[in-house]
Design a protein around this motif. Structure first.
Motif, PDB file in Angstrom:
ATOM      1  N   ASP A 271       8.241   3.324  -3.950  1.00  0.00           N
ATOM      2  CA  ASP A 271       7.161   2.481  -4.481  1.00  0.00           C
ATOM      3  C   ASP A 271       6.507   1.670  -3.364  1.00  0.00           C
ATOM      4  O   ASP A 271       5.277   1.513  -3.337  1.00  0.00           O
ATOM      5  CB  ASP A 271       7.721   1.533  -5.540  1.00  0.00           C
ATOM      6  N   TYR A 272       7.337   1.155  -2.443  1.00  0.00           N
ATOM      7  CA  TYR A 272       6.774   0.344  -1.357  1.00  0.00           C
ATOM      8  C   TYR A 272       5.871   1.197  -0.463  1.00  0.00           C
ATOM      9  O   TYR A 272       4.756   0.785  -0.114  1.00  0.00           O
ATOM     10  CB  TYR A 272       7.868  -0.296  -0.511  1.00  0.00           C
ATOM     11  N   ALA A 287      -4.424  -1.579  -6.279  1.00  0.00           N
ATOM     12  CA  ALA A 287      -3.491  -0.468  -6.510  1.00  0.00           C
ATOM     13  C   ALA A 287      -2.151  -0.743  -5.822  1.00  0.00           C
ATOM     14  O   ALA A 287      -1.087  -0.413  -6.353  1.00  0.00           O
ATOM     15  CB  ALA A 287      -4.087   0.841  -6.007  1.00  0.00           C
ATOM     16  N   ALA A 288      -2.224  -1.345  -4.636  1.00  0.00           N
ATOM     17  CA  ALA A 288      -0.990  -1.673  -3.909  1.00  0.00           C
ATOM     18  C   ALA A 288      -0.172  -2.693  -4.689  1.00  0.00           C
ATOM     19  O   ALA A 288       1.063  -2.578  -4.794  1.00  0.00           O
ATOM     20  CB  ALA A 288      -1.318  -2.195  -2.520  1.00  0.00           C
ATOM     21  N   ILE A 289      -0.831  -3.699  -5.251  1.00  0.00           N
ATOM     22  CA  ILE A 289      -0.134  -4.726  -6.030  1.00  0.00           C
ATOM     23  C   ILE A 289       0.590  -4.092  -7.215  1.00  0.00           C
ATOM     24  O   ILE A 289       1.738  -4.422  -7.530  1.00  0.00           O
ATOM     25  CB  ILE A 289      -1.132  -5.798  -6.504  1.00  0.00           C
ATOM     26  N   ASP A 290      -0.065  -3.146  -7.881  1.00  0.00           N
ATOM     27  CA  ASP A 290       0.530  -2.490  -9.042  1.00  0.00           C
ATOM     28  C   ASP A 290       1.753  -1.652  -8.679  1.00  0.00           C
ATOM     29  O   ASP A 290       2.632  -1.453  -9.524  1.00  0.00           O
ATOM     30  CB  ASP A 290      -0.508  -1.585  -9.719  1.00  0.00           C
ATOM     31  N   ARG A 291       1.834  -1.179  -7.421  1.00  0.00           N
ATOM     32  CA  ARG A 291       2.895  -0.245  -7.049  1.00  0.00           C
ATOM     33  C   ARG A 291       4.033  -0.888  -6.275  1.00  0.00           C
ATOM     34  O   ARG A 291       5.073  -0.251  -6.066  1.00  0.00           O
ATOM     35  CB  ARG A 291       2.290   0.902  -6.223  1.00  0.00           C
ATOM     36  N   VAL A 364      14.895   7.344   3.826  1.00  0.00           N
ATOM     37  CA  VAL A 364      13.889   8.304   4.273  1.00  0.00           C
ATOM     38  C   VAL A 364      13.097   8.781   3.062  1.00  0.00           C
ATOM     39  O   VAL A 364      13.660   9.377   2.141  1.00  0.00           O
ATOM     40  CB  VAL A 364      14.528   9.502   4.988  1.00  0.00           C
ATOM     41  N   VAL A 365      11.799   8.485   3.081  1.00  0.00           N
ATOM     42  CA  VAL A 365      10.906   8.907   2.002  1.00  0.00           C
ATOM     43  C   VAL A 365      10.017  10.029   2.530  1.00  0.00           C
ATOM     44  O   VAL A 365       9.375   9.879   3.573  1.00  0.00           O
ATOM     45  CB  VAL A 365      10.049   7.740   1.493  1.00  0.00           C
ATOM     46  N   ASP A 432      15.949 -10.056   2.165  1.00  0.00           N
ATOM     47  CA  ASP A 432      15.407 -10.716   0.972  1.00  0.00           C
ATOM     48  C   ASP A 432      14.929  -9.709  -0.072  1.00  0.00           C
ATOM     49  O   ASP A 432      14.184 -10.063  -1.001  1.00  0.00           O
ATOM     50  CB  ASP A 432      14.270 -11.656   1.357  1.00  0.00           C
ATOM     51  N   ASP A 433      15.339  -8.423   0.076  1.00  0.00           N
ATOM     52  CA  ASP A 433      15.027  -7.347  -0.874  1.00  0.00           C
ATOM     53  C   ASP A 433      13.579  -6.876  -0.806  1.00  0.00           C
ATOM     54  O   ASP A 433      13.130  -6.117  -1.668  1.00  0.00           O
ATOM     55  CB  ASP A 433      15.382  -7.749  -2.313  1.00  0.00           C
ATOM     56  N   THR A 434      12.825  -7.348   0.172  1.00  0.00           N
ATOM     57  CA  THR A 434      11.515  -6.753   0.425  1.00  0.00           C
ATOM     58  C   THR A 434      11.722  -5.547   1.332  1.00  0.00           C
ATOM     59  O   THR A 434      12.841  -5.267   1.778  1.00  0.00           O
ATOM     60  CB  THR A 434      10.566  -7.762   1.095  1.00  0.00           C
ATOM     61  N   TYR A 435      10.630  -4.818   1.605  1.00  0.00           N
ATOM     62  CA  TYR A 435      10.755  -3.583   2.382  1.00  0.00           C
ATOM     63  C   TYR A 435       9.759  -3.589   3.542  1.00  0.00           C
ATOM     64  O   TYR A 435       8.783  -4.353   3.548  1.00  0.00           O
ATOM     65  CB  TYR A 435      10.496  -2.361   1.485  1.00  0.00           C
ATOM     66  N   VAL A 436      10.003  -2.725   4.519  1.00  0.00           N
ATOM     67  CA  VAL A 436       9.131  -2.630   5.678  1.00  0.00           C
ATOM     68  C   VAL A 436       9.168  -1.209   6.228  1.00  0.00           C
ATOM     69  O   VAL A 436      10.207  -0.539   6.176  1.00  0.00           O
ATOM     70  CB  VAL A 436       9.546  -3.638   6.782  1.00  0.00           C
ATOM     71  N   VAL A 437       8.019  -0.748   6.713  1.00  0.00           N
ATOM     72  CA  VAL A 437       7.921   0.494   7.482  1.00  0.00           C
ATOM     73  C   VAL A 437       7.585   0.085   8.904  1.00  0.00           C
ATOM     74  O   VAL A 437       6.481  -0.383   9.175  1.00  0.00           O
ATOM     75  CB  VAL A 437       6.834   1.435   6.914  1.00  0.00           C
ATOM     76  N   ILE A 438       8.538   0.208   9.804  1.00  0.00           N
ATOM     77  CA  ILE A 438       8.348  -0.269  11.175  1.00  0.00           C
ATOM     78  C   ILE A 438       7.303   0.575  11.905  1.00  0.00           C
ATOM     79  O   ILE A 438       6.442   0.047  12.606  1.00  0.00           O
ATOM     80  CB  ILE A 438       9.684  -0.262  11.935  1.00  0.00           C
TER      81      ILE A 438
END
Length: 449
Positions: A271-272, A287-291, A364-365, A432-438
């Motif tokens: 989702d992120y 759209a990003a906010i919804d996903r 890995v997505v 903090d349970d958020t996500y990141v793509v480095i």
């Protein structure tokens, strides 16, 4: 009186002979000697490869063998042979690859890159040990300016050696087998500015254009050096995300994840990434906010979506402005071009194919992308621009603006996408349970090919 005048003249001639400028090779040898005794150094850099510019700074502590490399979005710390990566949000990890093999390869690439940045001339010497004798020298008030003057064979040898290294660097962890004899070196230029008093390298600029597999590649590197032996101490941050052993023979964190935890990580990471693509590639914050995953508060969702959307476009504009410095174009032309590029990207298509969580910091997505051919667009514009110029339909001072105009037309008229390609994107969960793509290039490479 005549003998007296002759004696003074002889003394003057001897004095002038004794004060003649040293040879370029002698200056370079002095510089190399000074570098061997250097304790620390600051460098600012701009590295442009095929229109994409990386700008940042580095600090090098030679005494303690510590390097710092800052690109804004992330920073690298190298302590002897150990690497740390720090993201813009302050997360510090021991690993930035999915497997030990990839980690080892990336570390080698970064080590080579840092080595070239610290002592670029030493890198050139590894390719051409006789390079000291291939420079013209100009003397300025406080500096020597050395310009490479090797013949065509010298230039091709040096250019191929540089290209072989930098192509591997830009391909990330996938090191390519490159047949350098197939490279056609079209242009090579190298200039170094060395301070007279200290023999410290002040600036190095390298330009290289070569053709490989019928594709033209351009590089322009500019390094500016300062604070020789007086750089600030590098403070290595504490690790916030521990690296996990991903050797399949050993126990991994995956064994400690419950099926529910693994499924949650895979769903939220997907989702992120979906939201990130909407915000950046499609410039659609709503759209990003919804996903975005449910773990984000409503305020955080809006902040993340709008920040990613705006930063993506702004970085494109900044890079384009840097690449077109000195060109005869207006600021609004670059903004219009950015709008056209964003419009072209909005025609692309993608889908989330799969996700696999080894650990919270190793998800890995896999995505499938039908992107646009930026290479074809640039080639068509170059050909049309050349034809217009040779036919006398545009003048020299119209080339830059016409180039922008033709690029915009191409991006606005996108009517065909490339065949789908599958890409693996590494997503990490923060504490903090958020996500990141480095490395956002992992997915952007599919949308712009």
């Amino acid at each position: 009186m005549k003998n007296y005048i002759f004696g003074i003249g002889l003394i003057i001639l001897l004095f002038l002979a004794g004060c003649s400028e040293p040879e370029a090779s002698e200056i370079l040898e002095e510089m190399e000697q000074v570098e061997q005794d250097m304790t620390s150094l600051d460098v600012e850099f701009e590295e442009s490869i095929e229109g994409e510019t990386l700008a940042g700074n580095g600090v090098f502590d030679f005494e303690n063998n510590i390097d710092y490399y800052n690109l804004g979005d992330f920073a690298l710390y190298k302590d002897n042979s150990d690497f740390l990566i720090e993201t813009a949000d302050g997360m510090v990890a021991e690993s930035f690859a999915e497997t030990p093999a990839e980690q080892e390869e990336l570390e080698k690439i970064f080590s080579d890159q840092l080595g070239r940045m610290k002592t670029p001339f030493a890198f050139f010497v590894t390719i051409d040990p006789d390079i000291h004798n291939k420079f013209d020298m100009e003397t300025r008030d406080e500096d020597y300016v050395l310009t490479y003057n090797g013949d065509e064979t010298d230039m091709e040898e040096l250019g191929r050696g540089i290209a072989e290294q930098t192509v591997s660097m830009t391909e990330g962890s996938e090191r390519l087998d490159i047949e350098t004899s197939e490279m056609d070196i079209e242009e090579f230029a190298l200039e170094m500015i060395i301070e007279k008093e200290t023999h410290h390298l002040q600036q190095m600029e390298q330009k290289l254009t070569y053709t490989f597999n019928d594709i033209s590649n351009e590089q322009d590197y500019l390094y500016t050096y300062s604070n020789h032996n007086d750089a600030e101490e590098i403070e290595i941050p504490a690790v916030t995300v521990e690296a996990e052993d991903t050797d399949p023979v050993e126990t991994t964190e995956q064994d400690n994840l419950s099926e529910e935890e693994r499924e949650t990580l895979e769903a939220e990471a997907s989702d992120y990434l979906d939201a990130l693509i909407q915000a950046t590639v499609f410039q659609d914050a709503e759209a990003a906010i919804d996903r975005l995953p449910d773990g984000y508060s409503e305020d955080n969702k809006q902040t993340e979506a709008e920040m990613q959307r705006d930063m993506f476009k702004e970085i494109y504009i900044q890079n384009t402005e840097q690449n077109m410095q000195g060109a005869n174009i207006e600021e609004e032309d670059i903004t219009d071009l950015a709008d056209a590029v964003m419009g072209a990207l909005s025609t692309t298509e993608y889908e989330i194919v799969d996700a696999h969580a080894e650990a919270a910091d190793n998800i890995v997505v896999t995505i499938s992308v039908e992107g646009i051919s930026d290479t074809s667009i640039n080639q068509e514009v170059e050909q049309e621009l050349f034809t217009l110029y040779t036919d006398g339909e545009i003048e020299d001072d119209e080339l830059d603006s016409k180039n922008i105009e033709l690029l915009m037309e191409q991006y606005n008229d996108i009517d065909e996408l490339l065949p789908p390609v599958e890409l693996d994107v590494h997503v990490m969960q923060n504490p903090d349970d958020t996500y990141v793509v480095i490395a956002q290039d992992q997915y952007l490479a599919g949308f712009v090919q």
